[in-house]
Design a protein around this motif. Sequence first.
Motif, PDB file in Angstrom:
ATOM      1  N   LEU A  19       0.898  -1.174  -0.065  1.00 15.05           N
ATOM      2  CA  LEU A  19      -0.221   0.066   0.142  1.00 15.05           C
ATOM      3  C   LEU A  19       0.871   1.248   0.076  1.00 15.05           C
ATOM      4  CD1 LEU A  19      -2.599  -1.088   2.517  1.00 15.05           C
ATOM      5  CD2 LEU A  19      -2.888  -0.740   0.023  1.00 15.05           C
ATOM      6  N   ARG A  23       0.595   4.579  -2.412  1.00 14.24           N
ATOM      7  CA  ARG A  23      -0.044   5.763  -1.498  1.00 14.24           C
ATOM      8  C   ARG A  23       0.429   7.088  -2.074  1.00 14.24           C
ATOM      9  NH1 ARG A  23       0.514   3.597   3.430  1.00 14.24           N
ATOM     10  NH2 ARG A  23      -1.919   3.158   3.577  1.00 14.24           N
ATOM     11  N   ILE A  46      -9.594  -3.435   2.672  1.00 17.02           N
ATOM     12  CA  ILE A  46      -8.941  -2.301   2.588  1.00 17.02           C
ATOM     13  C   ILE A  46     -10.136  -0.903   2.639  1.00 17.02           C
ATOM     14  CG2 ILE A  46      -6.953  -2.890   1.474  1.00 17.02           C
ATOM     15  CD1 ILE A  46      -8.189  -1.299  -1.005  1.00 17.02           C
ATOM     16  N   ILE A  66      -3.964  -0.744  -6.655  1.00 13.76           N
ATOM     17  CA  ILE A  66      -3.832  -1.452  -5.339  1.00 13.76           C
ATOM     18  C   ILE A  66      -3.870  -2.908  -5.028  1.00 13.76           C
ATOM     19  CG2 ILE A  66      -5.094  -1.637  -3.180  1.00 13.76           C
ATOM     20  CD1 ILE A  66      -6.133   1.270  -3.725  1.00 13.76           C
TER      21      ILE A  66
END
Length: 84
Positions: A19, A23, A46, A66
Amino acid sequence: MNQNNRSKTEIETAVNEALDSVRSYLHQDGGDVSLVEVSDDLVIKIRLHGNCKDCSMKIMTMKAGIVESIKRTVPQVKEVIEVA
């Protein structure tokens, strides 16, 4: 360590690292993502934050960014789902 023998904590750490790798892209658009849960059967939950929650490109962000990043890092993951 063999990927299939990772502890739940090790998997959570690996998912968070995955992640982290996407990000900065989410931050550029005013969004973010957080890990909610790693289930015993390796379903990753998530939560999207900020502009990512309602973005028209959310499906692409999930699939191409993701999910791809998580599965590259932890191939044995069964599914990645978004929760509210």
